[in-house]
Design a protein around this motif. Structure first.
Motif, PDB file in Angstrom:
ATOM      1  N   GLU A 298       0.836  -1.197   0.000  1.00 33.02           N
ATOM      2  CA  GLU A 298       0.000   0.000   0.000  1.00 33.02           C
ATOM      3  C   GLU A 298       0.878   1.257   0.000  1.00 33.02           C
ATOM      4  O   GLU A 298       0.645   2.190  -0.775  1.00 33.02           O
ATOM      5  N   ASP A 299       1.895   1.236   0.875  1.00 31.00           N
ATOM      6  CA  ASP A 299       2.824   2.372   0.905  1.00 31.00           C
ATOM      7  C   ASP A 299       3.553   2.500  -0.430  1.00 31.00           C
ATOM      8  O   ASP A 299       3.818   3.605  -0.900  1.00 31.00           O
ATOM      9  N   PHE A 300       3.882   1.332  -1.021  1.00 31.97           N
ATOM     10  CA  PHE A 300       4.559   1.322  -2.324  1.00 31.97           C
ATOM     11  C   PHE A 300       3.696   2.054  -3.359  1.00 31.97           C
ATOM     12  O   PHE A 300       4.184   2.849  -4.149  1.00 31.97           O
ATOM     13  N   CYS A 301       2.387   1.761  -3.312  1.00 29.97           N
ATOM     14  CA  CYS A 301       1.481   2.344  -4.296  1.00 29.97           C
ATOM     15  C   CYS A 301       1.292   3.852  -4.093  1.00 29.97           C
ATOM     16  O   CYS A 301       0.939   4.566  -5.026  1.00 29.97           O
TER      17      CYS A 301
ATOM     18  N   MET B  86       8.303   6.244  -5.691  1.00 30.25           N
ATOM     19  CA  MET B  86       8.011   5.191  -6.673  1.00 30.25           C
ATOM     20  C   MET B  86       7.252   5.775  -7.857  1.00 30.25           C
ATOM     21  O   MET B  86       7.439   5.376  -8.996  1.00 30.25           O
ATOM     22  N   SER B  87       6.394   6.751  -7.547  1.00 30.31           N
ATOM     23  CA  SER B  87       5.623   7.400  -8.599  1.00 30.31           C
ATOM     24  C   SER B  87       6.559   8.122  -9.560  1.00 30.31           C
ATOM     25  O   SER B  87       6.395   8.045 -10.779  1.00 30.31           O
ATOM     26  N   SER B  88       7.563   8.792  -9.007  1.00 30.50           N
ATOM     27  CA  SER B  88       8.496   9.498  -9.901  1.00 30.50           C
ATOM     28  C   SER B  88       9.415   8.518 -10.619  1.00 30.50           C
ATOM     29  O   SER B  88       9.869   8.773 -11.725  1.00 30.50           O
TER      30      SER B  88
ATOM     31  N   CYS C 146      -0.311  -1.261  -9.323  1.00 27.51           N
ATOM     32  CA  CYS C 146      -1.028  -1.324  -8.048  1.00 27.51           C
ATOM     33  C   CYS C 146      -2.481  -1.719  -8.203  1.00 27.51           C
ATOM     34  O   CYS C 146      -3.133  -2.068  -7.224  1.00 27.51           O
ATOM     35  N   HIS C 147      -3.016  -1.652  -9.410  1.00 27.00           N
ATOM     36  CA  HIS C 147      -4.439  -1.958  -9.571  1.00 27.00           C
ATOM     37  C   HIS C 147      -4.720  -3.088 -10.527  1.00 27.00           C
ATOM     38  O   HIS C 147      -5.781  -3.168 -11.108  1.00 27.00           O
TER      39      HIS C 147
END
Lengths: 277, 250
Positions: B226-229, B234-236, B247-248
């Protein structure tokens, strides 16, 4: 001449006894060596045995006494192959090639210094099991017991490193120790087998029963048993056939092994075709 | 207080071609299911091999069950499934039962002989994993999925507290892969076995693992899926769209 008459000769009895013991050792070890892609280690160590025999003959040590030199030298050479692969980052075949060349070169040099090749040294090239002495039979029986005992004690460890060395280490197997055990057992067997088939043909006794068994075996233990059986049969039949036909015994044993290998391949195809139909 | 199973402090590994892992520090506690993810060549396999003492560590330290990895000898507490299935010799003449039985060696002292009880243990596990019917087949005759199950059985037969799986699904089709992940999740949940699983399937492993460790020679993320998502780092790294897809997927 019937079989009982042939069996009444002392040299035949000695050849059969020593031959079967050595054949079992080589065949069983051969399965591990072939699967570990160390098939040619027998060849390499045989060349070292040639060199060590030249040393023994230079010191006037003949027959069984020559083992006093050959055994320690070949054992050291087997560990040398292992160290070369570990420390010098060489592949197994390259390390075997180096030790093999050094062994045969040493033999040639010593034979040359000692006044050229003599009958004793040449008999090690092609083997002569029919000339095996009573002392050599006793040594073969003693070493057979030692090697089989060690094989029994380390069997599962040997199977584990043969299957996958990394996995074996994670199962707590001391892989360096077991590798050393395997090459040293091979060294002992090669020294013994010299008299049986000689330097030129020793690999066949290690490789052919193993590769034949691999064609048919349905478990690891069955593979070991099949290889040992073929080794024994080839030696016993080889001695009788060579006696009756006056062919060289060592070459006859190798050819019979080749015949068994062909038959195993054929049988495997036949069984494969049957099961798929 | 959670029991520490695996811990590394500033762990680094170098080969001749250069640094493969650098400054890796993380702790895995009992019952964790950690997915180790990252691109090809990111050092995932090297990390687990360093933990097992199969490759030398060039800096820092790693501990298994509180003992330094270089002197670790409690192998009965560890099960390992290696990545290199293709390295298995296809003509190796061992049966499934013989291969699985080798996993019990870690519990034995010299001379390591198998007993009737050991054979029963192997049979019971093969039954549990649904591969009892192939127990007499040769390992080389099996499909990739079957071989994977057999090697998983080998890793589990000693009832380890820590299971280390290195890309166990690489040779499997998507359906078998999903079933495999589910099986590992069940083992983690029902037996309380701590799992470290190396994989490329970042999205899929997120459905099952309790923690993610993202590697690219250095540790870029360690925490829950969840934190990863929701991690801006991670997004950048992936871009928002890719992160969303990962994630989905479920």
């Amino acid at each position: 001449m019937n079989i009982l008459e042939i069996l009444s000769y002392g040299f035949i009895q000695r050849a059969l006894l020593a031959g079967t013991l050595i054949a079992v050792l080589c065949s069983v070890l051969g399965v591990f060596l072939v699967l570990r892609r160390l098939s040619l280690i027998g060849d390499g160590l045989a060349h070292v045995t040639f060199g060590s025999t030249a040393i023994a003959l230079a010191f006037k040590l003949y027959s069984a006494a020559s083992l006093l030199v050959s055994l320690p030298v070949v054992l050291l050479a087997s560990l040398g192959i292992l160290k070369l692969t570990e420390k010098a980052r060489l592949s197994g075949d390259a390390a075997i090639g180096i030790v093999s060349a050094v062994g045969i070169s040493a033999g040639i040099m010593l034979a040359s210094v000692g006044g050229g090749y003599n009958v004793d040294l040449l008999s090690y090239l092609f083997g002569n099991i029919l000339s095996i002495t009573y002392e050599e039979v006793l040594i073969a029986a003693g070493l057979f017991c030692v090697v089989m005992l060690l094989l029994g004690l380390f069997f599962n460890d040997l199977l584990a490193i043969t299957f996958n060395e990394g996995l074996a280490r994670v199962s707590g197997v001391r892989t360096n120790l077991i590798n050393a055990v395997l090459v040293m057992l091979t060294a002992l067997s090669v020294v013994l087998a010299m008299k049986l088939v000689g330097i030129m043909l020793i690999s066949s006794l290690l490789i052919l029963p193993a590769v034949s068994a691999l064609q048919l075996a349905r478990s690891f233990k069955a593979c070991i048993a099949l290889a040992a059986l073929q080794g024994c049969c080839s030696v016993v039949a080889g001695i009788f056939v060579s006696f009756l036909t006056n062919l060289p015994t060592s070459a006859t044993i190798v050819m019979l092994n080749l015949l068994f290998f062909g038959a195993s391949c054929g049988l495997r195809r036949l069984l494969g075709a049957k099961s798929s139909s | 207080m959670p029991v520490e199973i695996v811990a590394t402090e500033g762990l680094g590994c170098s080969y001749r071609e250069g640094c493969v892992l650098e400054d890796i520090s993380f702790t895995v506690t009992a019952g964790d299911y950690v997915g180790i993810v990252g691109p090809n060549g990111s050092g995932k396999s090297t990390l687990v091999q360093a933990l097992l003492g199969l490759v030398p560590v060039s800096s820092g330290a790693a501990r298994l069950f509180g003992s330094r990895c270089d002197g670790f000898n409690q192998w009965g507490r560890v099960g390992y499934l290696p990545q290199s299935l293709h390295l298995l010799n296809p003509v190796f003449p061992a049966t499934v039962a013989e291969v699985v039985g080798l996993g019990l060696l870690s519990l034995k002292s010299f001379p390591r002989r198998f007993t009737r009880h050991d054979r029963n243990t192997v049979d019971a596990l093969l039954e549990e994993l649904g591969i009892y019917d192939i127990r007499t087949k040769l390992i080389g005759e099996l499909s990739g999925g079957q071989q994977q199950r057999v090697l998983l059985a080998r890793a589990m037969v000693n009832e380890p507290e820590l299971l280390i799986l290195d890309e166990p699904t690489a040779a499997l089709d998507p359906e078998t892969r999903q079933r495999f992940y589910q099986m590992i999740a069940d083992i983690n949940r029902t037996r309380g076995v701590t799992v470290l699983l190396v994989t490329h399937d970042t999205g899929v492993i997120g459905q099952h693992a309790s923690k993610m460790l993202y590697l690219d020679k250095r540790m870029l993320f360690y925490g829950s899926f969840e934190d990863f998502c929701h991690s801006p780092e991670m997004s950048s790294l992936f871009g928002e769209h890719s992160q969303h897809l990962m994630c989905h997927r479920h």
